[in-house]
Design a protein around this motif. Structure first.
Motif, PDB file in Angstrom:
ATOM      1  N   LEU A 200     138.734 117.600  90.059  1.00 40.31           N
ATOM      2  CA  LEU A 200     139.469 117.696  91.321  1.00 40.31           C
ATOM      3  C   LEU A 200     138.507 117.714  92.513  1.00 40.31           C
ATOM      4  N   SER A 205     137.688 121.963  97.947  1.00 41.91           N
ATOM      5  CA  SER A 205     138.250 123.317  98.100  1.00 41.91           C
ATOM      6  C   SER A 205     137.116 124.292  98.441  1.00 41.91           C
ATOM      7  N   SER A 356     145.945 131.674  86.490  1.00 40.40           N
ATOM      8  CA  SER A 356     145.231 131.035  85.386  1.00 40.40           C
ATOM      9  C   SER A 356     145.994 131.246  84.071  1.00 40.40           C
TER      10      SER A 356
HETATM   11  C1  LIG Z   1     140.792 122.951  92.230  1.00 39.80           C
HETATM   12  C2  LIG Z   1     141.121 124.284  92.796  1.00 39.80           C
HETATM   13  C3  LIG Z   1     141.830 124.354  93.974  1.00 39.80           C
HETATM   14  C4  LIG Z   1     142.142 125.611  94.519  1.00 39.80           C
HETATM   15  N1  LIG Z   1     142.789 125.652  95.721  1.00 39.80           N
HETATM   16  C5  LIG Z   1     143.042 126.852  96.313  1.00 39.80           C
HETATM   17  C6  LIG Z   1     143.639 126.926  97.615  1.00 39.80           C
HETATM   18  O1  LIG Z   1     143.957 125.893  98.232  1.00 39.80           O
HETATM   19  N2  LIG Z   1     143.825 128.145  98.154  1.00 39.80           N
HETATM   20  C7  LIG Z   1     143.473 129.289  97.515  1.00 39.80           C
HETATM   21  O2  LIG Z   1     143.682 130.364  98.065  1.00 39.80           O
HETATM   22  N3  LIG Z   1     142.893 129.258  96.277  1.00 39.80           N
HETATM   23  C8  LIG Z   1     142.664 128.066  95.684  1.00 39.80           C
HETATM   24  N4  LIG Z   1     142.047 128.023  94.453  1.00 39.80           N
HETATM   25  C9  LIG Z   1     141.639 129.296  93.841  1.00 39.80           C
HETATM   26  C10 LIG Z   1     142.408 129.664  92.565  1.00 39.80           C
HETATM   27  O3  LIG Z   1     143.774 129.622  92.750  1.00 39.80           O
HETATM   28  C11 LIG Z   1     141.976 131.017  91.992  1.00 39.80           C
HETATM   29  O4  LIG Z   1     142.464 132.063  92.766  1.00 39.80           O
HETATM   30  C12 LIG Z   1     140.532 131.170  91.945  1.00 39.80           C
HETATM   31  O5  LIG Z   1     140.043 130.004  91.333  1.00 39.80           O
HETATM   32  C13 LIG Z   1     140.149 132.426  91.145  1.00 39.80           C
HETATM   33  O6  LIG Z   1     138.770 132.607  91.172  1.00 39.80           O
HETATM   34  P1  LIG Z   1     137.775 132.090  90.030  1.00 39.80           P
HETATM   35  O7  LIG Z   1     138.211 130.722  89.639  1.00 39.80           O
HETATM   36  O8  LIG Z   1     136.383 132.267  90.486  1.00 39.80           O
HETATM   37  O9  LIG Z   1     138.071 132.903  88.780  1.00 39.80           O
HETATM   38  P2  LIG Z   1     137.859 134.445  88.466  1.00 39.80           P
HETATM   39  O10 LIG Z   1     138.874 135.206  89.212  1.00 39.80           O
HETATM   40  O11 LIG Z   1     136.438 134.841  88.621  1.00 39.80           O
HETATM   41  O12 LIG Z   1     138.246 134.451  86.935  1.00 39.80           O
HETATM   42  C14 LIG Z   1     137.317 134.387  85.836  1.00 39.80           C
HETATM   43  C15 LIG Z   1     138.094 134.590  84.559  1.00 39.80           C
HETATM   44  O13 LIG Z   1     138.797 135.844  84.614  1.00 39.80           O
HETATM   45  C16 LIG Z   1     140.196 135.640  84.478  1.00 39.80           C
HETATM   46  N5  LIG Z   1     140.886 136.538  85.405  1.00 39.80           N
HETATM   47  C17 LIG Z   1     140.762 136.589  86.762  1.00 39.80           C
HETATM   48  N6  LIG Z   1     141.559 137.540  87.274  1.00 39.80           N
HETATM   49  C18 LIG Z   1     142.210 138.094  86.230  1.00 39.80           C
HETATM   50  C19 LIG Z   1     143.193 139.118  86.105  1.00 39.80           C
HETATM   51  N7  LIG Z   1     143.661 139.777  87.174  1.00 39.80           N
HETATM   52  N8  LIG Z   1     143.647 139.405  84.856  1.00 39.80           N
HETATM   53  C20 LIG Z   1     143.180 138.748  83.761  1.00 39.80           C
HETATM   54  N9  LIG Z   1     142.249 137.786  83.821  1.00 39.80           N
HETATM   55  C21 LIG Z   1     141.770 137.452  85.039  1.00 39.80           C
HETATM   56  C22 LIG Z   1     140.445 134.182  84.835  1.00 39.80           C
HETATM   57  O14 LIG Z   1     141.593 133.675  84.172  1.00 39.80           O
HETATM   58  C23 LIG Z   1     139.175 133.517  84.340  1.00 39.80           C
HETATM   59  O15 LIG Z   1     139.286 133.253  82.964  1.00 39.80           O
HETATM   60  C24 LIG Z   1     141.737 126.792  93.875  1.00 39.80           C
HETATM   61  C25 LIG Z   1     141.018 126.714  92.664  1.00 39.80           C
HETATM   62  C26 LIG Z   1     140.720 125.484  92.126  1.00 39.80           C
HETATM   63  C27 LIG Z   1     139.958 125.423  90.839  1.00 39.80           C
END
Ligand SMILES: Cc1cc2nc3c(=O)[nH]c(=O)nc-3n(C[C@H](O)[C@H](O)[C@H](O)COP(=O)(O)OP(=O)(O)OC[C@H]3O[C@@H](n4cnc5c(N)ncnc54)[C@H](O)[C@@H]3O)c2cc1C
Length: 378
Positions: A200, A205, A356
């Motif tokens: 993507l 982002s 997720s």
């Molecule tokens: C392509 C893309 C576009 C996006 N666009 C936007 C956008 O426009 N606006 C926006 O605000 N956000 C956006 N996001 C952010 C997205 O929605 C997530 O909030 C963000 O990716 C979470 O942070 P992280 O990926 O670093 O994962 P982390 O939060 O660091 O997660 C790491 C691992 O821990 C797990 N985890 C995290 N929190 C929990 C929990 N509470 N309970 C259990 N397991 C958990 C996750 O599933 C993952 O396996 C985007 C993400 C992507 C990849």
């Protein structure tokens, strides 16, 4: 698009919207690899969607739009995501923020944001933050009271399309409660260019830094409610479904054209069996999603739960289809010029976007087991 074209009652004219999106999608699909390679926002495509009336269509009638049904909205996102999932993602986030600001600030600036949305201004969701993980509706950053509103210093990350956004939907803690605001980016908001990703790529982002940004009182929104059009929960499953559809199409095209020892790869039994497995599971994911959209259109309270399950299944099936594509594609599918490798990279992103698959698994499992109350749905 005139209102006569879209119609005066729900459902009438939705076909025209879908037809226009389908026409545009042909060009989006042709250009998707280039935008991905360059990690460039497909601005021309996003503007074409606006010009085709898609933004007007998704805005609910009560705030001045044409009130696309959930079922048609889901069809739009699926078509877009099959063609170019970066366009689909940016558009879903744009529509999510624009519709939310029109609805949540309805008592104050809502009509202004609705008009700006209809005029083609761009919106983005700046909700995820470093401390909240996947729980993007549970901000940890505190906004401090200042003259005219509150002040936010901190970061929001992975904000799709933020570089072209005129308005941001931002949340922060006000008196301990998650609170939504519209922010017009000024010099206090800076972009930290982290976006060089596996998949993507064209969503760009980025990470946004806020330095004493004023969250203005007149741009404060209410909390989302049951009657609001749920763009993000209804849109995210379709992104993975579209990617999976594209991955399956690329796999089939390759299997039919690749000759091995004088016969197409499609005639090998292992390919047929594996394709049967992913195709049936993909059809089931589409069906579950369609059920969720129907429930949403009929205002059934079950719709959030069904759409969560549809996202979970769609995210996983998309990765399965795309991984099978890589196996069927062999080394030629692994080449940068092949769409097969791009679909795999894009499919992986679906499960990262909130909520997720891990977070959803926790919610669904708790619900099935009756093991304590799940966290509140968006
Ligand atoms: C392509 C893309 C576009 C996006 N666009 C936007 C956008 O426009 N606006 C926006 O605000 N956000 C956006 N996001 C952010 C997205 O929605 C997530 O909030 C963000 O990716 C979470 O942070 P992280 O990926 O670093 O994962 P982390 O939060 O660091 O997660 C790491 C691992 O821990 C797990 N985890 C995290 N929190 C929990 C929990 N509470 N309970 C259990 N397991 C958990 C996750 O599933 C993952 O396996 C985007 C993400 C992507 C990849």
């Amino acid at each position: 698009m005139s209102s006569a074209q879209v119609g005066s009652s729900q459902g009438v004219g939705e076909h025209e919207v879908l037809d226009r999106v389908a026409e545009l999608a042909v060009g989006f699909a042709a250009d998707a690899a280039g935008y991905d390679e360059r990690a460039e926002i497909p601005v021309v495509g996003l503007n074409a969607l606006h010009d085709a009336g898609v933004d007007r269509a998704v805005l609910p009638r009560r705030v001045g739009g044409l009130g696309l049904s959930y079922q048609s909205f889901g069809a739009v996102v699926r078509i877009l995501a099959k063609a170019d999932p970066s366009i689909a993602t940016i558009w879903v986030m744009h529509a999510g923020a624009g519709v939310a600001l029109a609805e949540l600030t309805g008592d104050s600036a809502g009509s202004f944001f609705a008009e700006e949305f209809l005029a083609g201004k761009r919106f983005a969701n700046a909700l995820s933050e470093p401390g909240s993980g996947n729980r993007f509706l549970q901000p940890q950053q505190v906004a401090e009271p200042v003259a005219g509103g509150w002040s936010l210093t901190g970061a929001k990350r992975f904000v799709s399309g933020s570089e072209i956004a005129d308005y941001l939907l931002v949340n922060a803690l006000v008196s301990g409660a998650p609170t939504f605001f519209a922010v017009i980016p000024d010099e206090s908001v800076s972009i930290i260019p982290i976006w060089d990703t596996l998949g993507l790529r064209a969503t760009r982002s980025q990470l946004l830094a806020f330095d004493n940004t004023v969250l203005r009182a007149e741009y404060r929104g209410r909390a989302p409610g049951p009657g609001d059009f749920a763009v993000i929960p209804a849109g995210l499953p379709a992104i993975s479904l579209g990617i999976a559809d594209a991955a399956l199409a690329a796999l089939v095209a390759h299997a039919r054209s690749r000759m091995i020892l004088g016969k197409p790869l499609a005639e090998q039994q292992w390919v047929q069996h594996e394709v049967a497995d992913v195709q049936v599971r993909l059809a089931a994911a589409h069906a579950l999603y369609d059920q969720g959209l129907r429930e949403a259109d009929s205002a059934s309270p079950a719709f959030f739960s069904t759409l969560s399950r549809a996202k979970y299944l769609a995210n996983k099936v998309a990765v399965d289809v795309a991984q099978l594509g890589v196996r069927v594609g062999g080394a030629s599918g692994y080449l940068r010029q092949s769409p097969i490798q791009r679909h795999l990279r894009d499919a992986e992103a679906g499960q990262l976007m909130a909520y997720s698959t891990e977070v959803l698994a926790g919610e669904i499992g708790r619900e099935v087991l009756g093991a304590g109350s799940p966290p509140p749905s968006p």
